[in-house]
Motif scaffolding. Structure first.
Motif, short mmCIF file in Angstrom:
data_model
loop_
_atom_site.label_atom_id
_atom_site.label_comp_id
_atom_site.label_asym_id
_atom_site.label_seq_id
_atom_site.Cartn_x
_atom_site.Cartn_y
_atom_site.Cartn_z
N ASN A 248 0.81 -1.22 0.00
CA ASN A 248 0.00 0.00 0.00
C ASN A 248 0.84 1.27 0.00
O ASN A 248 0.50 2.24 -0.68
CB ASN A 248 -0.99 0.02 1.17
CG ASN A 248 -2.16 0.94 0.89
OD1 ASN A 248 -2.81 0.81 -0.15
ND2 ASN A 248 -2.41 1.88 1.78
N GLN B 43 -6.94 6.12 4.29
CA GLN B 43 -5.48 6.20 4.30
C GLN B 43 -5.03 7.62 4.01
O GLN B 43 -5.78 8.42 3.46
CB GLN B 43 -4.92 5.26 3.23
CG GLN B 43 -5.48 5.54 1.84
CD GLN B 43 -4.96 4.58 0.79
OE1 GLN B 43 -3.82 4.15 0.86
NE2 GLN B 43 -5.80 4.25 -0.18
N GLN C 24 -0.45 5.29 4.43
CA GLN C 24 -0.57 4.78 5.80
C GLN C 24 -2.04 4.75 6.18
O GLN C 24 -2.81 5.65 5.83
CB GLN C 24 0.21 5.67 6.79
CG GLN C 24 1.68 5.85 6.45
CD GLN C 24 2.49 4.55 6.54
OE1 GLN C 24 2.03 3.52 7.02
NE2 GLN C 24 3.72 4.60 6.03
N VAL C 25 -2.43 3.69 6.89
CA VAL C 25 -3.83 3.51 7.24
C VAL C 25 -4.19 4.44 8.39
O VAL C 25 -3.46 4.56 9.37
CB VAL C 25 -4.10 2.03 7.62
CG1 VAL C 25 -5.55 1.83 8.02
CG2 VAL C 25 -3.72 1.13 6.44
#
Lengths: 266, 401
Positions: free
Chosen positions: A108, B294, B299-300
């Motif tokens: 991600n 995010q 980044q979460v």
């Protein structure tokens, strides 16, 4: 006609020619801060490290044990981003043009920076190791368009023959053999199983096969270097860095790496 | 409209969402699960056992109940309730665990692990593990252990071990991380019962299929009770398993509108919410590509919701695809609206919904105006609210000590 080897290929082939095993050291970029990471990278190389694996911090690092997970959290507290890490590598290259650098992290964060990734080879990065992508996919298939960097894949004790074949076809640089069922820093190494599995992998690829996950002592490293082309040391280093970060004195880490380096040369 | 029912594809994708983004060690276990499920879902004996357990152990079918006073309150469409709160253990979660434990048994696994947010999935997993005498470990964020203490105790009574997770935000996402780490470590003898339509393929498909009993029953019940399919179905969405279970059998019936309701927490505009379909971007977390909360670095983000079961930064990949295709609509209601709906439904209908479910009820405020009094709409009552009375009392400033 001139064949240009990449920095990573060059290093691995030099080691092979010299019948030496590779020592790969992992640390999390930005733990405790980026200046320290830079200092440690140079210190690692001076202590016998051949290749540096820079951990890219992520909020949800599912393959990491508690030690590296905590380091990711610390690095995120100082707002370390992939962008900062590209700068860090560029800075490192002003003094070291030989040591290959691999960015290890989770898909991600890489996808959020996919545009910048297209030129990271020009800024000193040699390879990526993305823990949570199917090992048989190419970087282009997952949305990273850069054919100038290597894509190191993981093979684990549970990978079957068909997958080993496919993963070997799309991997470049080296194969990272995960030595145990578990997260980073665990401790259930089975050297016989590791030897059998690495032998199997070698039937499908000419790439070097390095071993990592759970290697702690110079005895572990020595044992595993006999059946592989090198070892990756991670959690122990990350733990030591954290222990020493208040005094900012990392000499014991360099001593430790020296010992490992000697142990795998014997 | 694209074909939305014959998904996921062979690689586990719903359109561009889904997939298998996991560490290599897990790939083998996912493949094993995929093969086992592909074989068993066509096996008459397996289907018979699943059906038997749903009837005799869970207590299915759950009623489709006419909410007379709620209907009068809104002076709009006829409001019907699909009563998943009446299932054994008090929520839809048991439909999935009853199915997955049969898969675990068929695969010869001795050890069961699961993550839980509100604790309903933890209870449902501990329940089926107890029934088969299997060792069971439940991972739960430390913050959720606090706010869902009743369910924690239920899980322990059922003989399972609860592992509070302190890392990250100490909520559902961190419980999932920890369960995945356990699975990587104990891959040979452990079955991971994921509790929502999230995670790597084949989980989103398996959890949807087992929960689809809800939508299949509704197809029959609606025809019997009001002579046709409903005009709309409303369900809350955290990971989205209750919504997927009731939506899926209606995806082809394009005249049936589908509404998912996310948790807007303190309000979408505050950033303190858990509504990735309303305010997130596609990303990859916990093995699948889907809408995700995010930051620009991937980044979460931390989430917030009054409801532990909705307090999750991601959502099932199939919902992401339904959103993009326009087949389902996703709105969000905040903590206050959900709490108000909790009280209203409790007083008007004598049904105390879970705080998760209260979000679906709160959406009636926005939706009933668009329907006439001859229309029928169904709210999926995903679970009962007993577990939430401590949270509700605290919000209302009442001490139960």
């Amino acid at each position: 006609m001139v064949f240009l080897l990449s920095r990573l290929e060059q290093k691995l082939s030099e080691l092979r020619v010299a019948s030496k095993k590779a020592l790969v050291a992992y640390l999390v970029a930005g733990d405790p801060d980026l200046e320290t990471t830079l200092e440690l990278m140079h210190g690692f190389v001076a202590s016998g490290v051949d290749i540096i694996e820079l951990g890219v911090p992520f909020t949800d690092p599912i393959a990491e044990g508690p030690i590296i997970q905590a380091a990711h959290d610390r690095a995120l507290q100082t707002s370390t981003s992939l962008d900062n890490i590209f700068d860090l590598v560029e800075e490192f290259r002003t003094k070291d043009s030989d040591t290959p650098i691999i960015l290890m992290g989770y898909i991600n964060t890489f996808l959020a920076n996919s545009l910048a990734l297209e030129s990271i080879h020009e800024r000193g990065t040699d390879a990526v190791l993305i823990v949570d992508i199917p090992g048989e996919s190419t970087l282009a298939q997952i949305g990273i368009n850069n054919t100038n960097i290597a894509s190191v894949s993981l093979i684990s004790p549970t990978t079957d023959r068909q997958r080993i074949e496919k993963i070997c076809q799309t991997s470049s640089g080296f194969i990272y053999y995960v030595t145990l069922r578990g997260v980073t820093g665990a401790s259930n190494l089975d050297v016989n199983e590791i030897e059998t599995n690495i032998t199997n992998i070698r039937m499908h690829t000419a790439l070097p096969v390095l071993a990592g996950f759970g290697i702690k002592t110079s005895v572990d490293a020595q044992e595993l270097s006999k059946v592989s082309d090198g070892v990756v040391i991670g959690s122990v280093l990350v733990d030591m860095i954290h222990q020493q970060s208040s005094q900012k004195d990392y000499k014991n880490i360099y001593t430790y790496l020296n010992e490992i380096s000697v142990a795998i040369t014997q | 409209m694209d074909n939305l029912t014959d998904l996921p594809n062979a690689e586990g994708f719903f359109g561009e969402y889904g997939g298998k983004f996991v560490p290599e060690t897990l790939m083998f276990a996912l493949q094993e699960l995929e093969e086992t499920y592909a074989r068993l879902k066509k096996d008459p004996d397996f289907l018979k056992t699943f059906d038997h357990d749903l009837t005799q152990f869970v207590g299915r079918p759950s009623p489709l109940y006419f909410a007379e006073r709620l209907t009068q309150h809104y002076r709009g469409p006829q409001i019907w309730l699909k009563r998943e709160d009446l299932n054994h253990t008090g929520a839809h979660k048991i439909n999935n665990t009853v199915g997955q434990i049969l898969l675990a048994k068929a695969m010869g696994k001795k050890r069961i692990i699961a993550e839980t947010g509100a604790g309903q999935h933890g209870v449902a997993t501990a329940t089926v593990a107890a029934r088969l005498g299997l060792e069971c470990h439940i991972y739960m964020g430390a913050a959720d252990v606090q706010r869902q203490s009743l369910n924690v105790y239920r899980i322990k009574l059922l003989g399972a071990t609860v592992h509070p997770v302190d890392s990250g935000t100490a909520t559902l996402k961190d419980a999932l991380n920890e369960a995945l780490r356990d699975w990587v470590t104990n891959i040979d003898d452990t079955y991971y019962i994921i509790g929502s339509v999230t995670g790597p393929h084949p989980y989103p498909m398996i959890v949807r299929d087992f929960n689809s009993i809800v939508g299949r029953e509704l197809r029959e019940q609606s025809v019997t009770l009001f002579g046709g399919f409903p005009e709309a179905i409303i369900a809350c969405v955290g990971g989205g398993s209750n919504a997927m279970g009731i939506f899926y059998p209606f995806i082809k019936e394009t005249e049936v509108q589908l509404f998912g309701v996310e948790a807007a927490g303190s309000g979408i505009e505050t950033g303190k919410h858990a509504a990735p379909l309303n305010d997130g971007q596609p990303g990859i977390l916990h093995g699948a590509k889907s809408y995700l909360m995010q930051d620009k670095n991937g980044q979460v983000l931390d989430t917030h919701s009054i409801s532990a079961g909705l307090d999750y930064p991601g959502v099932g990949p199939e919902h992401s695809n339904l959103k993009d295709s326009g087949r389902a609509k996703y709105l969000a209601v905040n903590d206050e609206e959900a709490l108000r709906a909790f009280h209203m439904v409790t007083r008007l209908e004598g049904i105390m919904p879970a705080l998760e479910t209260a979000h679906a009820f709160a959406a009636l405020d926005y939706l009933t105006d668009t329907f006439s009094d001859t229309d029928n709409i169904v709210v999926n009552v995903s679970g009962r609210g007993d577990k939430d009375i401590n949270t509700v009392a605290t919000m209302d400033g009442i001490s139960l000590e």
